[in-house]
Design a protein around this motif. Sequence first.
Motif, mmCIF file in Angstrom:
data_model
loop_
_atom_site.group_PDB
_atom_site.id
_atom_site.type_symbol
_atom_site.label_atom_id
_atom_site.label_comp_id
_atom_site.label_asym_id
_atom_site.label_seq_id
_atom_site.Cartn_x
_atom_site.Cartn_y
_atom_site.Cartn_z
ATOM 1 N N HIS A 4 43.748 47.485 40.049
ATOM 2 C CA HIS A 4 42.721 46.877 39.289
ATOM 3 C C HIS A 4 42.798 45.557 39.121
ATOM 4 C CE1 HIS A 4 39.448 47.441 36.356
ATOM 5 N NE2 HIS A 4 40.034 46.811 35.514
ATOM 6 N N ILE A 5 42.005 44.630 39.655
ATOM 7 C CA ILE A 5 42.356 43.301 39.595
ATOM 8 C C ILE A 5 41.337 42.628 38.757
ATOM 9 C CG2 ILE A 5 42.572 40.961 41.018
ATOM 10 C CD1 ILE A 5 43.345 43.013 43.291
ATOM 11 N N LEU A 6 41.556 41.741 38.046
ATOM 12 C CA LEU A 6 40.743 40.937 37.048
ATOM 13 C C LEU A 6 40.946 39.386 37.349
ATOM 14 C CD1 LEU A 6 41.208 42.763 33.746
ATOM 15 C CD2 LEU A 6 39.701 43.420 35.488
ATOM 16 N N LEU A 7 39.908 38.627 37.702
ATOM 17 C CA LEU A 7 40.257 37.538 37.757
ATOM 18 C C LEU A 7 39.293 36.680 36.697
ATOM 19 C CD1 LEU A 7 39.296 36.788 41.652
ATOM 20 C CD2 LEU A 7 41.494 36.981 40.473
ATOM 21 N N ILE A 8 39.787 35.814 35.839
ATOM 22 C CA ILE A 8 39.451 35.577 34.514
ATOM 23 C C ILE A 8 39.176 34.228 34.450
ATOM 24 C CG2 ILE A 8 39.778 35.737 32.069
ATOM 25 C CD1 ILE A 8 41.649 37.830 32.779
ATOM 26 N N GLN A 9 37.945 33.647 33.803
ATOM 27 C CA GLN A 9 37.628 32.315 33.407
ATOM 28 C C GLN A 9 37.154 32.539 31.969
ATOM 29 O OE1 GLN A 9 33.543 30.039 34.230
ATOM 30 N NE2 GLN A 9 34.959 29.944 36.003
ATOM 31 N N PHE A 10 38.101 31.556 31.244
ATOM 32 C CA PHE A 10 37.894 31.751 29.760
ATOM 33 C C PHE A 10 36.811 30.643 29.517
ATOM 34 C CE2 PHE A 10 42.070 33.630 30.203
ATOM 35 C CZ PHE A 10 42.123 34.626 29.284
ATOM 36 N N GLY A 53 37.039 27.655 39.264
ATOM 37 C CA GLY A 53 37.076 27.894 37.601
ATOM 38 C C GLY A 53 37.984 29.046 37.170
ATOM 39 N N PHE A 54 38.300 30.115 38.074
ATOM 40 C CA PHE A 54 39.128 31.370 37.290
ATOM 41 C C PHE A 54 40.423 30.810 37.273
ATOM 42 C CE2 PHE A 54 35.245 33.049 39.239
ATOM 43 C CZ PHE A 54 34.832 33.905 38.271
ATOM 44 N N THR A 55 41.144 30.972 35.857
ATOM 45 C CA THR A 55 42.468 30.565 35.812
ATOM 46 C C THR A 55 43.348 31.597 35.546
ATOM 47 O OG1 THR A 55 41.810 30.368 33.277
ATOM 48 C CG2 THR A 55 41.489 28.622 34.679
ATOM 49 N N HIS A 56 43.039 32.636 35.371
ATOM 50 C CA HIS A 56 43.960 33.701 35.289
ATOM 51 C C HIS A 56 43.700 35.127 35.753
ATOM 52 C CE1 HIS A 56 44.636 30.982 31.794
ATOM 53 N NE2 HIS A 56 45.800 31.712 31.377
ATOM 54 N N CYS A 57 44.793 35.801 35.817
ATOM 55 C CA CYS A 57 44.590 36.981 36.718
ATOM 56 C C CYS A 57 45.157 38.098 36.077
ATOM 57 C CB CYS A 57 45.017 36.778 38.269
ATOM 58 S SG CYS A 57 44.952 38.495 39.160
ATOM 59 N N VAL A 58 44.801 39.430 36.273
ATOM 60 C CA VAL A 58 45.549 40.571 35.425
ATOM 61 C C VAL A 58 45.482 41.624 36.720
ATOM 62 C CG1 VAL A 58 45.456 42.523 33.805
ATOM 63 C CG2 VAL A 58 44.938 40.194 32.993
ATOM 64 N N LEU A 59 46.639 42.112 37.148
ATOM 65 C CA LEU A 59 46.697 43.272 38.073
ATOM 66 C C LEU A 59 47.391 44.435 37.299
ATOM 67 C CD1 LEU A 59 46.787 44.306 41.091
ATOM 68 C CD2 LEU A 59 48.964 43.284 41.203
ATOM 69 N N MET A 60 46.495 45.484 37.489
ATOM 70 C CA MET A 60 46.976 46.624 36.726
ATOM 71 C C MET A 60 47.023 47.925 37.867
ATOM 72 S SD MET A 60 44.026 47.020 33.585
ATOM 73 C CE MET A 60 44.892 48.255 32.885
ATOM 74 N N SER A 61 48.025 48.538 37.751
ATOM 75 C CA SER A 61 48.334 49.645 38.562
ATOM 76 C C SER A 61 48.004 51.007 37.714
ATOM 77 C CB SER A 61 49.728 49.671 39.130
ATOM 78 O OG SER A 61 49.974 48.517 39.894
ATOM 79 N N VAL A 87 36.500 35.322 24.192
ATOM 80 C CA VAL A 87 37.062 34.441 24.666
ATOM 81 C C VAL A 87 36.575 34.208 26.268
ATOM 82 C CG1 VAL A 87 39.108 34.019 23.316
ATOM 83 C CG2 VAL A 87 39.215 35.506 25.182
ATOM 84 N N LEU A 88 35.900 35.356 26.832
ATOM 85 C CA LEU A 88 35.622 35.485 28.169
ATOM 86 C C LEU A 88 34.508 34.672 28.680
ATOM 87 C CD1 LEU A 88 36.158 37.037 30.728
ATOM 88 C CD2 LEU A 88 34.918 38.731 30.030
ATOM 89 N N GLN A 89 34.546 33.872 29.792
ATOM 90 C CA GLN A 89 33.316 33.109 30.136
ATOM 91 C C GLN A 89 32.624 33.905 31.483
ATOM 92 O OE1 GLN A 89 31.997 30.039 29.121
ATOM 93 N NE2 GLN A 89 30.502 29.998 30.817
ATOM 94 N N GLU A 90 33.699 34.231 32.213
ATOM 95 C CA GLU A 90 33.173 35.099 33.468
ATOM 96 C C GLU A 90 34.337 35.837 33.846
ATOM 97 O OE1 GLU A 90 31.070 36.614 36.039
ATOM 98 O OE2 GLU A 90 30.047 34.668 34.931
ATOM 99 N N ILE A 91 34.044 36.811 34.640
ATOM 100 C CA ILE A 91 35.068 37.910 35.203
ATOM 101 C C ILE A 91 34.638 38.405 36.600
ATOM 102 C CG2 ILE A 91 34.535 39.879 33.931
ATOM 103 C CD1 ILE A 91 37.488 40.536 33.564
ATOM 104 N N ILE A 92 35.649 38.663 37.339
ATOM 105 C CA ILE A 92 35.514 39.493 38.707
ATOM 106 C C ILE A 92 36.543 40.579 38.566
ATOM 107 C CG2 ILE A 92 35.737 39.404 41.066
ATOM 108 C CD1 ILE A 92 35.072 36.322 41.013
ATOM 109 N N VAL A 93 36.080 41.587 38.777
ATOM 110 C CA VAL A 93 36.769 43.023 38.780
ATOM 111 C C VAL A 93 36.692 43.572 40.173
ATOM 112 C CG1 VAL A 93 36.938 45.092 37.641
ATOM 113 C CG2 VAL A 93 36.130 43.357 36.262
ATOM 114 N N LEU A 94 37.814 43.744 40.697
ATOM 115 C CA LEU A 94 37.946 44.705 42.082
ATOM 116 C C LEU A 94 39.148 45.545 42.118
ATOM 117 C CD1 LEU A 94 37.082 43.771 45.134
ATOM 118 C CD2 LEU A 94 39.474 43.079 45.316
ATOM 119 N N ASP A 95 38.591 46.673 42.276
ATOM 120 C CA ASP A 95 39.619 47.894 42.273
ATOM 121 C C ASP A 95 39.953 48.170 44.032
ATOM 122 O OD1 ASP A 95 39.440 47.606 39.920
ATOM 123 O OD2 ASP A 95 38.848 49.877 39.557
ATOM 124 N N TYR A 96 41.178 48.699 44.246
ATOM 125 C CA TYR A 96 41.202 49.369 45.597
ATOM 126 C C TYR A 96 42.283 50.376 45.534
ATOM 127 C CZ TYR A 96 45.235 46.202 46.163
ATOM 128 O OH TYR A 96 46.463 45.295 45.946
#
Length: 99
Positions: A4-10, A53-61, A87-96
């Motif tokens: 579960h991947i989150l690309l984050i723009q604050f 503009g995405f500055t942070h990433c979270v990778l969950m398993s 604090v969230l401006q924008e997010i992309i969520v991708l699961d595989y």
Amino acid sequence: MIRHILLIQFKPDAQPEAIEALRQAFLRMPDKISGVLSIEWGENDSPEGKNQGFTHCVLMSFADEDARQRYLPHPEHEALKAIFRPVLQEIIVLDYSLR
């Protein structure tokens, strides 16, 4: 296993303390929700300049689909979103799924 991947723009006015509180909340998820195997938190350091503009990433398993389905409505996930939304401006969520 599911990633579960989150690309984050604050938001521009997001305070470092609020971002750190969010990071800590994410890192505690494996201790709070069964089937959340691991969390990685990272800040973009790519020299390519393609992060848009995405500055942070979270990778969950997640262990499996059941674990992901437990996580999504879980009260701890809801608490995490309460920290995240201000604090969230924008997010992309991708699961595989790993096969």
